[in-house]
Design a protein around this motif. Structure first.
Motif, PDB file in Angstrom:
ATOM      1  N   ALA A   1      -2.010 -81.512  42.648  1.00 59.82           N
ATOM      2  CA  ALA A   1      -2.500 -81.095  41.388  1.00 59.82           C
ATOM      3  C   ALA A   1      -2.820 -79.556  41.505  1.00 59.82           C
ATOM      4  CB  ALA A   1      -3.643 -81.740  41.212  1.00 59.82           C
ATOM      5  N   GLN A   2      -2.610 -78.665  42.525  1.00 58.68           N
ATOM      6  CA  GLN A   2      -2.514 -77.214  42.437  1.00 58.68           C
ATOM      7  C   GLN A   2      -1.378 -76.604  42.162  1.00 58.68           C
ATOM      8  OE1 GLN A   2      -5.911 -76.034  42.436  1.00 58.68           O
ATOM      9  NE2 GLN A   2      -6.258 -78.095  42.618  1.00 58.68           N
ATOM     10  N   GLY A   3      -0.283 -77.450  42.330  1.00 59.19           N
ATOM     11  CA  GLY A   3       1.135 -76.859  42.056  1.00 59.19           C
ATOM     12  C   GLY A   3       1.684 -77.151  40.744  1.00 59.19           C
ATOM     13  N   PRO A   4       3.079 -76.862  40.879  1.00 57.47           N
ATOM     14  CA  PRO A   4       3.601 -77.209  39.225  1.00 57.47           C
ATOM     15  C   PRO A   4       3.379 -78.682  39.084  1.00 57.47           C
ATOM     16  CG  PRO A   4       5.057 -75.809  40.599  1.00 57.47           C
ATOM     17  CD  PRO A   4       3.882 -76.244  41.671  1.00 57.47           C
ATOM     18  N   ALA A   5       3.518 -79.154  37.902  1.00 59.38           N
ATOM     19  CA  ALA A   5       3.256 -80.361  37.649  1.00 59.38           C
ATOM     20  C   ALA A   5       4.544 -80.750  36.497  1.00 59.38           C
ATOM     21  CB  ALA A   5       2.024 -80.787  36.794  1.00 59.38           C
ATOM     22  N   PHE A   6       4.883 -82.016  36.510  1.00 59.01           N
ATOM     23  CA  PHE A   6       6.556 -82.368  35.699  1.00 59.01           C
ATOM     24  C   PHE A   6       6.225 -83.666  35.137  1.00 59.01           C
ATOM     25  CE2 PHE A   6       7.551 -79.453  39.318  1.00 59.01           C
ATOM     26  CZ  PHE A   6       7.979 -78.488  38.717  1.00 59.01           C
ATOM     27  N   LEU A   7       6.600 -83.824  33.847  1.00 57.88           N
ATOM     28  CA  LEU A   7       6.571 -85.208  33.453  1.00 57.88           C
ATOM     29  C   LEU A   7       8.381 -85.488  33.607  1.00 57.88           C
ATOM     30  CD1 LEU A   7       4.727 -85.761  29.981  1.00 57.88           C
ATOM     31  CD2 LEU A   7       3.991 -86.337  32.350  1.00 57.88           C
ATOM     32  N   VAL A   8       8.691 -86.472  34.218  1.00 55.98           N
ATOM     33  CA  VAL A   8       9.927 -87.067  34.548  1.00 55.98           C
ATOM     34  C   VAL A   8      10.356 -88.046  33.867  1.00 55.98           C
ATOM     35  CG1 VAL A   8       9.971 -85.631  36.566  1.00 55.98           C
ATOM     36  CG2 VAL A   8       9.197 -87.792  36.794  1.00 55.98           C
TER      37      VAL A   8
END
Length: 395
Positions: free
Chosen positions: A284-291
């Protein structure tokens, strides 16, 4: 810590040396069985003799069969060298150079040309690198001494059939230890099912024909479930302290993610009924993506989420998109290919015996990095990261 590292490395090398003789003997005993199986499957005697002549034990191929970089390398290292400035610039040139072919591919298969070119770029650097192994020899090794023997035996027979059909010359079969070959790295069984003759010369040649390679990749993605007009996904903004569900497979409507506090990068609300999963490749501390499902189609190409993200991100960059909005959660980011090559030169200049500077980080380079880290009082990691690069004078 440095001394323990080198003691462990020496022990590992000793074990390799001890294990080589029995493994080589096992290969020698197995080769007649491979020849017999290929002949029984209908491969010509001529092809069998030519392909399996002079097969020798390949420790590297067998060792690689137990691990892959997608599962061993930190995600920020993996993407740093796969999606660097040079690959982006070269990909844009390829989009221009092969615009007519890519237009035909897009119309025929419904796959975004940027995704197709991104696969090409990651798999072979746009045809510039095909692989270190002569594929029939590598497959013979892993079929006889590695894991999943039956699978690799089947792949070996398939690639010999490709030669028999005249699609690809035996001399051109350079690829990976596992048998993937060609400009977009198809496994032999995948080649049989999904390779296409797009240039109309009567041969399905993914080694020497760019049209065949690009169209075959598009055909693969179409068969993997690609939905025309749908994105692979996009980066999103997590609420502070997010501890909710995540995972590529845990798909719910985009609007449901919005109810959980997730937003577009600009803060806009997420809406819509399309099914998406939340990918958190570094937590959760890095980039997040909806895929979406198209990300899953890319995933099947190499069965690694880091790989699918590299393809997806490179495609976005080829379209003019920028880097990820959120930085990776590390104080020691990865290096581009150019920086990796420069790091090797710096190590050689500093007196570390790492062999040739070629930009490819293997055991010798990692050992040199570890020596340099120990001497400089840095944590000994053996990683080609920004910390050691700058400590040695990199810019």
């Amino acid at each position: 810590m440095g001394e323990r590292f080198f003691a462990g490395l020496a022990a590992a090398l000793a074990l390799v040396a001890v294990g080589t003789a029995p493994a080589a003997a096992s290969l020698e005993a197995c080769l007649p069985q491979l020849r017999a199986a290929a002949l029984k499957a209908g491969v010509s005697q001529r092809t069998v003799d030519a392909a399996l002549a002079n097969v020798a034990y390949d420790e590297k191929a067998v060792r690689f069969s137990t691990s892959q970089p997608e599962y061993q390398t930190p995600i920020w290292d993996y993407l740093a060298f796969l999606v660097d400035k040079e690959r982006i610039a070269d990909g844009r040139k390829m989009l221009e150079r092969h615009a007519r072919v890519l237009e035909r591919v897009e119309k025929t298969y419904g796959i975004d040309r940027h995704i197709v070119v991104a696969v090409w770029g990651v798999e072979s650097d746009y045809g510039q690198f095909r692989g270190d192994f002569h594929v029939p020899h590598a497959l013979a090794n892993v079929a006889c001494t590695g894991r999943r023997a039956n699978y690799f035996r089947s792949e070996l027979i398939e690639i010999l059939k490709i030669v028999d059909r005249g699609d690809v010359r035996l001399a051109d079969l350079h690829g990976s230890w596992a048998g993937a070959f060609g400009q977009t790295q198809f496994m032999p069984s995948t080649y049989r099912r999904l390779a296409v003759d797009f240039d109309g010369d009567g041969r399905k040649d993914l080694v020497n024909s760019v049209p065949d390679a690009l169209a075959s990749t598009a055909n693969y993605l179409k068969n993997a479930g690609w939905v025309t007009g749908m994105p692979w996904g996009y980066e999103v903004k997590l609420p502070a302290g997010y501890r909710g569900p995540s995972g590529r497979k845990a798909k719910v409507a985009v609007s449901e993610w919005g109810k959980r506090g997730i937003r577009h990068l600009d803060g806009g609300e997420l809406t819509g009924t399309a099914q998406a999963g939340l990918l958190l490749p570094a937590g959760a501390q890095g980039p997040a993506f909806l895929v979406f499902s198209n990300f899953d189609a890319i995933y099947t190409y190499n069965v690694a989420e880091s790989y699918a993200l590299a393809i997806s991100h490179l495609a976005d960059r080829l379209m003019g998109g920028g880097p990820f909005h959120v930085a990776w959660p590390t104080s020691d980011p990865g290096l581009s290919r150019k920086e990796r090559l420069e790091l090797q030169k710096l190590l050689l200049r500093a007196g570390y015996d790492i062999g040739e500077a070629d930009g490819r980080v293997g055991a010798a380079t990692r050992a040199g990095i570890s020596q340099a880290e120990a001497r400089l009082g840095l944590p000994v990691t053996g990683r080609p990261g920004q910390r050691i690069y700058r400590a040695l004078g990199g810019r």
